[in-house]
Design a protein around this motif. Structure first.
Motif, PDB file in Angstrom:
ATOM      1  N   ALA A  36       0.878  -1.101   0.103  1.00  0.00           N
ATOM      2  CA  ALA A  36       0.047  -0.049   0.161  1.00  0.00           C
ATOM      3  C   ALA A  36       0.919   1.285  -0.127  1.00  0.00           C
ATOM      4  N   MET A  37       1.973   1.183   0.956  1.00  0.00           N
ATOM      5  CA  MET A  37       2.887   2.410   1.015  1.00  0.00           C
ATOM      6  C   MET A  37       3.489   2.590  -0.321  1.00  0.00           C
ATOM      7  N   GLU A  38       4.034   1.646  -0.999  1.00  0.00           N
ATOM      8  CA  GLU A  38       4.706   1.666  -2.227  1.00  0.00           C
ATOM      9  C   GLU A  38       3.753   2.058  -3.303  1.00  0.00           C
ATOM     10  N   VAL A  39       2.566   1.766  -3.440  1.00  0.00           N
ATOM     11  CA  VAL A  39       1.542   2.290  -4.444  1.00  0.00           C
ATOM     12  C   VAL A  39       1.576   3.656  -4.163  1.00  0.00           C
ATOM     13  N   MET A  40       1.489   4.007  -2.981  1.00  0.00           N
ATOM     14  CA  MET A  40       1.329   5.679  -2.796  1.00  0.00           C
ATOM     15  C   MET A  40       2.724   6.302  -3.202  1.00  0.00           C
ATOM     16  N   GLY A  41       3.714   5.576  -3.373  1.00  0.00           N
ATOM     17  CA  GLY A  41       4.886   6.221  -3.550  1.00  0.00           C
ATOM     18  C   GLY A  41       5.965   6.419  -2.476  1.00  0.00           C
ATOM     19  N   VAL A 101      -0.059  -1.406 -11.278  1.00  0.00           N
ATOM     20  CA  VAL A 101       0.135  -0.392 -10.167  1.00  0.00           C
ATOM     21  C   VAL A 101       1.708  -0.488  -9.917  1.00  0.00           C
ATOM     22  N   LEU A 145       3.689  -2.856  -8.752  1.00  0.00           N
ATOM     23  CA  LEU A 145       4.197  -3.912  -7.649  1.00  0.00           C
ATOM     24  C   LEU A 145       4.988  -4.955  -8.161  1.00  0.00           C
ATOM     25  N   GLN A 195       7.532   8.567  -9.531  1.00  0.00           N
ATOM     26  CA  GLN A 195       7.183   9.182  -8.187  1.00  0.00           C
ATOM     27  C   GLN A 195       6.065  10.229  -8.500  1.00  0.00           C
ATOM     28  N   ARG A 201       2.927   8.315  -9.232  1.00  0.00           N
ATOM     29  CA  ARG A 201       2.061   7.563  -7.938  1.00  0.00           C
ATOM     30  C   ARG A 201       1.195   8.436  -7.431  1.00  0.00           C
ATOM     31  N   MET A 202       1.551   9.653  -7.520  1.00  0.00           N
ATOM     32  CA  MET A 202       0.599  10.707  -6.968  1.00  0.00           C
ATOM     33  C   MET A 202      -0.817  10.689  -7.599  1.00  0.00           C
ATOM     34  N   PHE A 236      -6.917  -2.209  -1.436  1.00  0.00           N
ATOM     35  CA  PHE A 236      -6.340  -3.572  -1.342  1.00  0.00           C
ATOM     36  C   PHE A 236      -7.371  -4.419  -0.833  1.00  0.00           C
ATOM     37  N   ALA A 243      -5.555  -3.311   3.852  1.00  0.00           N
ATOM     38  CA  ALA A 243      -4.062  -2.507   4.422  1.00  0.00           C
ATOM     39  C   ALA A 243      -4.258  -1.265   5.059  1.00  0.00           C
ATOM     40  N   PHE A 272      -3.473   0.856   8.253  1.00  0.00           N
ATOM     41  CA  PHE A 272      -2.517   0.402   9.020  1.00  0.00           C
ATOM     42  C   PHE A 272      -3.068   0.460  10.887  1.00  0.00           C
ATOM     43  N   PHE A 324       3.176  13.541   1.623  1.00  0.00           N
ATOM     44  CA  PHE A 324       3.550  14.287   0.366  1.00  0.00           C
ATOM     45  C   PHE A 324       2.808  15.702   0.102  1.00  0.00           C
ATOM     46  N   ARG A 360      -9.093   6.454   1.866  1.00  0.00           N
ATOM     47  CA  ARG A 360      -7.439   6.800   1.600  1.00  0.00           C
ATOM     48  C   ARG A 360      -6.937   6.684   0.235  1.00  0.00           C
TER      49      ARG A 360
END
Lengths: 255, 253
Positions: free
Chosen positions: A128-133, B48, B50, B74, B77-78, B84, B88, B90, B106, B151
């Motif tokens: 999830a964090m990686e997809v966010m960048g 995406v 991954l 990068q 990605r924004m 998920f 996912a 936290f 960001f 999110r």
């Protein structure tokens, strides 16, 4: 043959190479320093306050046992009794405080880190964090390593103090040495360089136990059984590497 | 728009995706469907970033996604949000902190008040208010999905990816989540890609469907075209349930 040695996931060289390459990802410029700062503070609290009790208990007994054992070996000999204070101080500062504390922390903090990061991998938090960048290697690992190399030397300092106090309490309680003699021993033959050795060990061991444990958690594959294995490997490999590093530091700094 | 061109993905000897060509259209809910093991999740992970494809291209509008520089990636990605399968979220952060996480990371120039307003807007968008300070473990599975969606959209993405958004939900909540995703897609005119094997989703929100079978594109079309199709793989997949089979046979007389 050589290619297999580096590419096979069962090969030690493969993991050494992967670990070294991974370090480059960890020490990259953070996306947002304030987020990293918060994480460092949280980790410092977890590692420091979370381990305070166990470190103090273990150090107290290590100091006490060292004093009692040395007193037993001195009995009837020619060596003056005040040497007990001197031996407890130097044993604690040079070896026991850093090594025993870090071996214990590898079990407590290291396994916890491996399990936490491995859990994040399995619950797709890292994805999830990686997809966010987010650079997950940096955001998840760097604060843990920074926090550890700040807090663990402090814990080791505390361990040394508590260890010496443990030796004092045991010596007085058993009557093996007088208070004045113990303090005289503590103040005899002091070499400040030994304290430097203690801190060098503390920094190196802190890096080893956090980075090795994080590596085991970060690259975990599979389910809960593999996560348990990764957690165990984190402790075992950290302990072995700490002892190897201990020997190398001893060789280098005393030669 | 996202386009995949002759995408291949292999894991050792096993080829999971075998040359897929497909266009995921903007403003539509694009569905990747197929049996378990068909390669849906692998395709979504390739989309995406991954995973990297063994061969082939992924185009985000005019950007060659596979060969982007780190800075371009990068920046892209924004524009990407993802829900998920397991949400996912936290565990150590509250609902509000979870949603605010991408903003905190960001959006350095945004004030705390602006971030708070944005979080509240997203929570309102997913019809979930008053749970700001609860932890993910304190809310239901359906609510967790909504938080996951909130999110995913907090940075106003141009591309939204959902991995099995209905898994583990009761049929009624699943429909609500589908409607929510569909409404967000229309309202923000984004490219939404949903990986699902839920037949209700296919028939409700399937505007552009890609059916994968054994790593290949077996059928493509809209939900309207599903019932008219004579494609065997599609009918086998759609009418896999004995109940639906009976209904179809009854309808056919």
């Amino acid at each position: 043959m050589l290619r297999e040695l580096f590419n096979s996931e069962n090969s030690v060289l493969y993991h050494v190479g992967k670990f070294v390459m991974w370090q480059k990802e960890i020490y990259k410029k953070p996306e947002n320093w304030s987020m990293y700062y918060k994480e460092i503070v949280r980790q410092m609290y977890d590692i420091g306050i979370g381990s305070l009790t166990i470190v103090m208990i273990i150090s107290l007994f290590i100091g006490a046992v060292t004093a009692v054992q040395f007193s037993y070996q001195l009995s009837g000999g020619l060596i003056p009794e005040y040497y007990i204070g001197y031996v407890v101080r130097d044993m604690t500062i040079i070896e026991l405080a850093a090594t025993i504390t870090c071996l214990v922390l590898a079990g407590k903090v290291g396994s916890n880190m491996a399990a936490e990061i491995g859990g994040m991998r399995q619950k797709e938090h890292i994805d999830a964090m990686e997809v966010m960048g987010v650079n997950t290697s940096a955001y998840i690992i760097m604060p843990k390593i920074i926090a550890a190399i700040i807090v663990i030397p402090l814990l080791v300092s505390l361990s040394a103090i508590v260890g010496i106090m443990g030796g004092y309490l045991a010596s007085i309680a058993t009557g093996s040495v007088t208070e004045a003699d113990y303090i005289k021993g503590l103040r005899s033959f002091f070499v400040p360089y030994n304290v430097l050795m203690m801190y060098v060990k503390a920094f190196v061991f802190a890096f080893i136990l956090t980075s090795v444990s994080c590596y085991q958690g970060y690259f975990v594959k599979g389910g809960s059984i593999e996560l348990g294995e990764a957690s165990t490997r984190a402790v075992v490999y950290s302990d072995i590497l700490i002892l190897v590093a201990d020997f190398i530091i001893a060789l280098v700094l005393t030669s | 728009m996202i386009r995949v061109e002759k995408i291949h993905k292999s894991f050792g000897e096993q080829e999971v995706l075998k040359g897929i060509d497909f266009t995921f259209e903007t403003g539509k809910t694009n569905l990747i469907i197929g049996k378990s093991g068909a390669g849906k999740t692998v395709l979504l992970k390739l989309l995406v970033g991954l995973m990297k494809p063994t061969k082939g291209k992924v185009w985000y509008d005019k950007l060659d996604f596979v060969n982007l520089s780190k800075e371009e990636l990068q920046s892209l990605r924004m524009d990407v949000g993802m829900l998920f399968q397991g949400n996912a979220l936290f565990d150590s952060l509250t609902v509000e902190e979870n949603i605010r996480f991408p903003l905190d990371m960001f959006s350095k120039k945004m004030s705390i008040d602006e971030k708070q307003e944005r979080v509240n807007t997203c929570l309102a968008k997913v019809e979930l208010e008053g749970v700001n300070h609860k932890y993910p473990s304190e809310i239901s599975g359906g609510m967790q999905k909504r938080v996951g969606i909130a999110r995913a959209i907090v940075l106003n993405p141009k591309y939204l990816f959902c991995d099995e958004p209905n898994s583990g939900l009761d049929p009624k909540t699943a429909i609500t989540i589908d409607e929510l995703i569909s409404n967000i897609t229309k309202e923000f005119n984004i490219t939404t890609v949903i990986n699902t094997h839920d037949m209700n989703s296919v028939m409700e929100i399937g505007e552009n469907i890609c059916l994968l079978h054994q790593g290949k594109l077996a059928w493509q079309g809209s939900k309207e075209a599903v019932l008219d199709s004579s494609n065997e793989t599609l009918t086998d997949f759609i009418f896999a349930s004995p109940f639906l089979k009976k209904l179809r046979n009854a309808a056919a007389g």
